[in-house]
Design a protein around this motif. Structure first.
Motif, mmCIF file in Angstrom:
data_model
loop_
_atom_site.group_PDB
_atom_site.id
_atom_site.type_symbol
_atom_site.label_atom_id
_atom_site.label_comp_id
_atom_site.label_asym_id
_atom_site.label_seq_id
_atom_site.Cartn_x
_atom_site.Cartn_y
_atom_site.Cartn_z
ATOM 1 N N SER A 1 0.856 -1.184 0.000
ATOM 2 C CA SER A 1 0.000 0.000 0.000
ATOM 3 C C SER A 1 0.892 1.235 0.000
ATOM 4 O O SER A 1 2.088 1.156 0.297
ATOM 5 C CB SER A 1 -0.938 0.011 1.210
ATOM 6 O OG SER A 1 -0.187 0.133 2.407
ATOM 7 N N GLU B 1 -12.666 7.165 -5.117
ATOM 8 C CA GLU B 1 -12.500 6.004 -4.245
ATOM 9 C C GLU B 1 -13.017 4.739 -4.924
ATOM 10 O O GLU B 1 -14.062 4.754 -5.565
ATOM 11 C CB GLU B 1 -13.247 6.209 -2.923
ATOM 12 C CG GLU B 1 -12.513 7.083 -1.935
ATOM 13 C CD GLU B 1 -12.972 8.524 -1.969
ATOM 14 O OE1 GLU B 1 -12.644 9.278 -1.044
ATOM 15 O OE2 GLU B 1 -13.667 8.903 -2.948
ATOM 16 N N GLY B 2 -12.236 3.675 -4.748
ATOM 17 C CA GLY B 2 -12.626 2.379 -5.302
ATOM 18 C C GLY B 2 -12.122 2.147 -6.719
ATOM 19 O O GLY B 2 -12.189 1.016 -7.211
ATOM 20 N N LYS C 1 -9.733 1.360 -9.756
ATOM 21 C CA LYS C 1 -8.481 0.631 -9.945
ATOM 22 C C LYS C 1 -7.538 1.460 -10.811
ATOM 23 O O LYS C 1 -7.968 2.083 -11.787
ATOM 24 C CB LYS C 1 -8.739 -0.733 -10.603
ATOM 25 C CG LYS C 1 -9.523 -1.702 -9.721
ATOM 26 C CD LYS C 1 -9.651 -3.050 -10.384
ATOM 27 C CE LYS C 1 -10.437 -4.019 -9.509
ATOM 28 N NZ LYS C 1 -9.740 -4.260 -8.227
ATOM 29 N N SER D 1 -5.986 -0.091 -5.928
ATOM 30 C CA SER D 1 -7.261 0.622 -5.901
ATOM 31 C C SER D 1 -7.139 1.835 -4.985
ATOM 32 O O SER D 1 -6.383 1.812 -4.012
ATOM 33 C CB SER D 1 -8.382 -0.288 -5.402
ATOM 34 O OG SER D 1 -8.502 -1.445 -6.211
ATOM 35 N N GLU E 1 -8.145 3.735 -2.111
ATOM 36 C CA GLU E 1 -8.890 3.432 -0.889
ATOM 37 C C GLU E 1 -9.466 4.697 -0.262
ATOM 38 O O GLU E 1 -10.591 4.695 0.235
ATOM 39 C CB GLU E 1 -7.979 2.735 0.118
ATOM 40 C CG GLU E 1 -8.696 2.339 1.399
ATOM 41 C CD GLU E 1 -7.738 1.893 2.482
ATOM 42 O OE1 GLU E 1 -7.846 0.739 2.905
ATOM 43 O OE2 GLU E 1 -6.880 2.703 2.888
ATOM 44 N N LYS E 2 -8.703 5.780 -0.287
ATOM 45 C CA LYS E 2 -9.172 6.994 0.368
ATOM 46 C C LYS E 2 -8.550 8.213 -0.288
ATOM 47 O O LYS E 2 -7.384 8.185 -0.698
ATOM 48 C CB LYS E 2 -8.834 6.970 1.865
ATOM 49 C CG LYS E 2 -9.476 8.116 2.660
ATOM 50 C CD LYS E 2 -9.255 7.946 4.139
ATOM 51 C CE LYS E 2 -9.902 9.068 4.941
ATOM 52 N NZ LYS E 2 -11.358 9.179 4.733
ATOM 53 N N ARG F 1 -4.590 7.382 -0.740
ATOM 54 C CA ARG F 1 -4.046 6.090 -0.316
ATOM 55 C C ARG F 1 -4.423 5.044 -1.354
ATOM 56 O O ARG F 1 -5.601 4.904 -1.711
ATOM 57 C CB ARG F 1 -4.580 5.694 1.058
ATOM 58 C CG ARG F 1 -4.155 4.289 1.511
ATOM 59 C CD ARG F 1 -4.645 4.001 2.923
ATOM 60 N NE ARG F 1 -4.520 2.597 3.270
ATOM 61 C CZ ARG F 1 -3.414 2.013 3.715
ATOM 62 N NH1 ARG F 1 -2.316 2.741 3.857
ATOM 63 N NH2 ARG F 1 -3.384 0.722 4.017
ATOM 64 N N VAL G 1 -4.096 0.931 -2.311
ATOM 65 C CA VAL G 1 -3.822 -0.397 -1.756
ATOM 66 C C VAL G 1 -3.858 -1.431 -2.877
ATOM 67 O O VAL G 1 -4.644 -1.326 -3.813
ATOM 68 C CB VAL G 1 -4.842 -0.769 -0.653
ATOM 69 C CG1 VAL G 1 -4.737 0.176 0.519
ATOM 70 C CG2 VAL G 1 -6.259 -0.781 -1.202
ATOM 71 N N SER H 1 -10.397 -10.625 1.410
ATOM 72 C CA SER H 1 -10.346 -9.186 1.666
ATOM 73 C C SER H 1 -9.503 -8.918 2.904
ATOM 74 O O SER H 1 -9.523 -9.719 3.852
ATOM 75 C CB SER H 1 -11.754 -8.610 1.860
ATOM 76 O OG SER H 1 -12.538 -8.805 0.702
#
Length: 317
Positions: free
Chosen positions: A55, A73-74, A76, A202, A204-205, A222, A224, A297
């Motif tokens: 990450s 967010e989310g 890829k 992806s 994440e934030k 961020r 990950v 996950s």
């Protein structure tokens, strides 16, 4: 004498019985120590915790206003993908200025007119001095010694002027090299205002939104990567002296709407913690799971099976 022989027979019989019992005891402990073949054993590690292995919290590398976000967010992203950018107007102007100065410096460095002029001046001065010297040889005192000295000085000065022209052109080339470095710095400053992803993963934030002022080091996003997960398990003391590095592990994952299907996620052990629990001797280990299909996950607690005796190939450096 007969009583003595009977006594010896009795003692020898007892020794034989005792020896047989001792042999059985030794064989029993030998079987316990040997145990079943470790090649066929499997260790089931329950409550194995999964976490992200790769990450990155991506910071701003320059100060300014966050002008644009390219992701959400989310989403890829691939390594090197553009994620965001700071205001670039000033950096673009600095690059444009540095490029113009570099072009001017290169033109001056390639200009050899001063050298050509100095070379011609040498030829003319030397020719005048030669004619004066030949005239005095043919007709003495045709040209005064003062004039000959003046012509000699002009000829020598022309040679020095040529050397100076060569030196100045060399300095102009060095200046052009410095201007090229300045252009590279301006280009780097511009690129530093473009935020790119250092890895596949992806978003994440997102911590900062367009229009906000950021400083160097301010965390913007961020990213990950869940394609490889770290599995952390705790094993009892009886396994702490085994060489488990590179040993194959697997996790069964239930799939389908009602969990009627199952898939296997495999990996290998990459780290055994050198410290043991002082109370019960248990120890922690880490495994890396190939989660390319994203069946698992981060944050999950799973049951991991360690296949003793099955070694996976080491990663190439």
């Amino acid at each position: 004498m007969k009583q003595t022989r009977n006594l010896l027979k009795g003692l020898s019989g007892q020794w034989l019985v005792a020896g047989g019992q001792m042999g059985m005891v030794c064989f029993f402990f030998l079987m316990i120590a040997t145990g079943p073949s470790i090649e066929a054993e499997e260790i089931v590690a329950e409550s194995t915790f999964l976490s992200v292995l790769h990450s990155a919290e991506i910071p701003a590398r320059d100060l300014g206003i966050l002008e644009k976000l390219e992701v959400k967010e989310g989403q890829k992203v691939k390594a090197g993908a553009k994620l965001a950018s700071l205001n670039q107007t000033e950096a673009q102007l600095e690059l444009k200025l540095a490029t113009g100065q570099l072009n001017v410096a290169r033109e001056e460095a390639d200009n050899e007119i001063s050298q050509s002029l100095a070379r011609k001046t040498i030829e003319v001065a030397q020719a005048e001095l030669k004619r004066a010297q030949e005239a005095n040889l043919k007709y003495p005192e045709t040209v005064s010694l003062t004039e000959v000295d003046r012509l000699r000085l002009i000829s020598e000065k022309a040679v020095l002027d040529y050397d100076q022209a060569v030196h100045e052109q060399r300095m102009r080339k060095l200046t052009a090299d410095l201007k090229e470095i300045e252009q590279e710095i301006a280009q780097a400053n511009l690129e530093r205002r473009t935020i790119k992803s250092p890895l596949d993963g992806s978003i994440e934030k997102i911590y900062v939104r367009p229009g906000e002022w950021v400083q160097p080091g301010t965390t913007l996003l961020r990213v990950v990567d869940v394609s490889t997960l770290r599995a952390e398990a705790i094993l009892p003391a009886e396994y702490r002296y085994l060489d488990l590095i590179q040993t194959r592990v697997s996790v069964e994952v239930k799939t389908g709407e009602s969990g009627e299907k199952s898939s296997i996620v495999e990996g290998k052990i990459t780290f055994m913690h050198p410290e043991f629990d002082p109370i019960d001797g248990s120890f922690r280990l880490w495994a890396e799971l190939d989660n390319t299909r994203e069946l698992l996950s981060p944050g999950e607690s799973v049951t991991m099976t360690i296949h003793l005796g099955e070694k996976m190939p080491a990663d190439q450096p």
